[in-house]
Write a protein that holds these residues in place. Sequence first.
Motif, short mmCIF file in Angstrom:
data_model
loop_
_atom_site.label_atom_id
_atom_site.label_comp_id
_atom_site.label_asym_id
_atom_site.label_seq_id
_atom_site.Cartn_x
_atom_site.Cartn_y
_atom_site.Cartn_z
N GLN A 1 0.89 -1.18 0.09
CA GLN A 1 0.10 0.06 0.17
C GLN A 1 0.79 1.16 0.00
OE1 GLN A 1 -3.08 -0.14 2.99
NE2 GLN A 1 -3.88 -2.11 2.27
N LEU A 2 1.63 1.48 0.95
CA LEU A 2 2.65 2.72 1.13
C LEU A 2 3.53 2.67 0.24
CD1 LEU A 2 2.31 3.25 4.98
CD2 LEU A 2 0.92 4.11 3.20
N LYS A 3 4.36 1.46 0.00
CA LYS A 3 5.54 1.25 -1.01
C LYS A 3 6.68 2.03 -0.34
CE LYS A 3 2.02 0.79 -4.98
NZ LYS A 3 1.89 -0.60 -4.69
N VAL A 4 6.84 1.94 0.65
CA VAL A 4 8.05 2.56 1.33
C VAL A 4 9.36 1.91 1.22
CG1 VAL A 4 6.52 3.80 2.97
CG2 VAL A 4 7.65 1.55 3.51
N PRO A 5 10.51 2.62 1.21
CA PRO A 5 11.71 2.19 0.93
C PRO A 5 12.13 1.34 2.01
CG PRO A 5 11.98 4.17 1.07
CD PRO A 5 10.49 4.02 0.99
N THR B 1 17.52 5.14 23.42
CA THR B 1 16.73 4.52 22.54
C THR B 1 17.69 4.01 21.31
OG1 THR B 1 14.80 5.74 22.91
CG2 THR B 1 14.70 4.70 20.69
N ASN B 2 17.55 2.73 20.94
CA ASN B 2 18.29 2.15 19.82
C ASN B 2 17.13 2.23 18.67
OD1 ASN B 2 20.69 1.88 21.39
ND2 ASN B 2 20.02 -0.38 21.52
N TYR B 3 17.59 2.71 17.49
CA TYR B 3 16.87 2.62 16.41
C TYR B 3 17.38 1.69 15.18
CZ TYR B 3 15.29 7.44 17.68
OH TYR B 3 14.55 8.33 18.24
N TYR B 4 16.37 0.87 14.83
CA TYR B 4 16.61 -0.05 13.76
C TYR B 4 15.79 0.28 12.47
CZ TYR B 4 18.10 -2.61 17.90
OH TYR B 4 18.73 -3.35 19.03
N LYS B 5 16.22 -0.21 11.30
CA LYS B 5 15.49 0.03 10.05
C LYS B 5 15.48 -1.35 9.39
CE LYS B 5 18.26 1.46 6.42
NZ LYS B 5 18.66 2.63 5.57
N LYS B 6 14.63 -1.45 8.54
CA LYS B 6 14.46 -2.69 7.63
C LYS B 6 13.98 -2.44 6.41
CE LYS B 6 12.23 -7.38 7.39
NZ LYS B 6 11.37 -8.16 8.05
N ASN B 7 14.65 -2.73 5.32
CA ASN B 7 14.45 -2.67 3.91
C ASN B 7 13.02 -3.18 3.72
OD1 ASN B 7 16.61 -0.84 3.55
ND2 ASN B 7 17.95 -2.60 2.81
N ILE B 8 12.23 -2.53 3.02
CA ILE B 8 10.91 -3.12 2.55
C ILE B 8 10.96 -3.24 1.14
CG2 ILE B 8 8.49 -2.71 2.46
CD1 ILE B 8 9.58 -3.15 5.29
N LEU B 9 11.14 -2.04 0.18
CA LEU B 9 11.30 -2.29 -1.15
C LEU B 9 12.75 -2.34 -1.66
CD1 LEU B 9 8.46 0.19 -2.44
CD2 LEU B 9 8.38 -2.21 -2.47
N GLU B 10 13.20 -3.34 -2.51
CA GLU B 10 14.37 -3.20 -3.02
C GLU B 10 14.63 -2.21 -4.16
OE1 GLU B 10 17.09 -4.80 -1.46
OE2 GLU B 10 15.50 -5.53 -0.17
N ALA B 11 15.54 -1.31 -4.02
CA ALA B 11 15.62 -0.39 -5.24
C ALA B 11 16.06 -0.99 -6.42
CB ALA B 11 16.60 0.75 -4.64
#
Length: 164
Positions: free
Chosen positions: A114-118, A154-164
């Motif tokens: 739906q949101l198509k976020v990277p 606070t530790n920040y984490y990220k996860k790739n959703i859309l591969e470029a």
Amino acid sequence: MTYTYRAATLDDAEILRDLLHASYAENLQYGVHFDATTVTLQQVQSHLSYNLCYFLEDDGAVLSTVSLRMPWGPNPGPCPVPHIGWFASLPNSGKQGIGSALLQWLETTILEEQLKVPYVTLGTADSHPWLGSMYEKKGYVKFGQKDLGKGHLTNYYKKNILEA
């Protein structure tokens, strides 16, 4: 079990507050005080007005929740993408994969389709004994740390959703 997923509405504010209180209370034993532990009904209503919030249900009973704070909202995450917050499951539902099912649905159905976020971000207390490693097992990578004045870093984490 057949789970259903749905967006939470303002009418769900009391359900959400009670779920957060029940779920986050366990963190106090670790010396971690997340805001959700004592969130008020008014704060939940405000949260629902400015953020996306979802429930996982089984036979109409809410078992788990997760929210997305948007970068243009009043409480954005550290990057210009949605930020996961208020991720919780009922304490008596632990180790059944309910939270994992909701997170996977969120990542695929909402963030990717739906949101198509990277990518997406989330944050958790550095002093929590298992949350960081749990997120890392789900593909999240630590990318930063900040003192938000909550009694822990606070530790920040990220996860790739859309591969470029």
